[in-house]
Design an enzyme around this catalytic site. Sequence first.
Site, PDB file in Angstrom:
ATOM      1  N   ASP A   1      52.845 -14.932 -69.031  1.00 23.64           N
ATOM      2  CA  ASP A   1      52.674 -15.942 -67.966  1.00 23.64           C
ATOM      3  C   ASP A   1      53.591 -15.690 -66.772  1.00 23.64           C
ATOM      4  OD1 ASP A   1      50.713 -17.211 -69.433  1.00 23.64           O
ATOM      5  OD2 ASP A   1      52.068 -18.708 -70.280  1.00 23.64           O
TER       6      ASP A   1
ATOM      7  N   LYS B   1      58.490  -0.307 -73.071  1.00 26.60           N
ATOM      8  CA  LYS B   1      57.976  -1.131 -74.173  1.00 26.60           C
ATOM      9  C   LYS B   1      58.268  -2.572 -73.801  1.00 26.60           C
ATOM     10  CE  LYS B   1      60.476   2.523 -76.216  1.00 26.60           C
ATOM     11  NZ  LYS B   1      59.412   3.463 -76.186  1.00 26.60           N
TER      12      LYS B   1
ATOM     13  N   HIS C   1      57.123   5.400 -71.035  1.00 32.04           N
ATOM     14  CA  HIS C   1      57.928   5.097 -72.226  1.00 32.04           C
ATOM     15  C   HIS C   1      58.396   3.645 -72.301  1.00 32.04           C
ATOM     16  CE1 HIS C   1      61.366   6.136 -75.084  1.00 32.04           C
ATOM     17  NE2 HIS C   1      60.327   6.721 -75.642  1.00 32.04           N
TER      18      HIS C   1
END
Lengths: 183, 183
Positions: free
Chosen positions: A130, A125, A123
């Site tokens: 870099d 996000k 779940h």
Amino acid sequence: RRARPVREVLFFPSRPCCIEALLAEAAEPGAPARPCPCPLPSVDTALSRLVRRLLSARRSLDLCLFAFSCPQLARAVQLLHRRGVHVRLVTDAQYMGLHGSQIGRLRHAGIQVRHDQHSGYMHHKFAIVDRRMLITGSLNWTTQAIQSNRENVLVVEDAEYVKAFQDEFERIWEEYNPASYSF
Amino acid sequence: RRARPVREVLFFPSRPCCIEALLAEAAEPGAPARPCPCPLPSVDTALSRLVRRLLSARRSLDLCLFAFSCPQLARAVQLLHRRGVHVRLVTDAQYMGLHGSQIGRLRHAGIQVRHDQHSGYMHHKFAIVDRRMLITGSLNWTTQAIQSNRENVLVVEDAEYVKAFQDEFERIWEEYNPASYSF
């Protein structure tokens, strides 16, 4: 001189906007801008800011995304991949096959994708640019969420937070190694 | 002397744990600990750390939560309310009535709850303790998410980030004022 570390908070919904100019500039820096025929305005929005942060990647982009169905964000990721940025994507097995998912398209473009085999959701996000900039929040990368939901995204260039999320990414990346899948 | 600002990252899933000792200590500081008859261990987990941060509230707790069905977290919030902490809760209209939702129980306890009237989701998952500490991430406050999902929560005592989220909370709180509901 090193620029001041990025500290940004983006709130959604974002008004719909055209990101063609951003993508074109990222694909070919300095090329003369060609006007886009779409009716959307090329304005500064939460979405355009998110895209700008992603397009700043020069070496690597690690993505850990529950749902990824927004075509605009998928185009940005594909562009980075074509530009030689090392893109890795972890996603949720139950959501990656849903209607509109961009996962197939990204895999087809040659981007490495790994997913869980659990009943629980992957779940997260978040994205790490870099190994230096963390982009994280409530926002799933779907057009519905971007345009209709109340959402937040933090953009943080802070070694301590980035390291914690980078370590989590590497743990998940290893755990979801297809060599370990069971059938 | 002012303590160093909190900077913490919590990752889930969290192993199930008993938080009775934490709740008892918060309800009656210094009271002799009574052993809990439940079979869960009273150990340090991502959940117990989250609960500790919430229970540190002395004056206010602003909650902006897409889904809230975890009974343990609801008990912590109720305890704060009983202790005189000013609790405000914003949630999503479509999710607040789902099976297991704690919203009704919290309303019944006298906590102010407001919700949207939109088709888009109120998808935030953040809390602000004493207008000073921001708790935000991917985690919905459900037992499923806590025990089964890959999730993250940032705990940040940083005036700039806290202000951005506090302003967002106040905007939503006003927008969802029941006086403005249309039927």
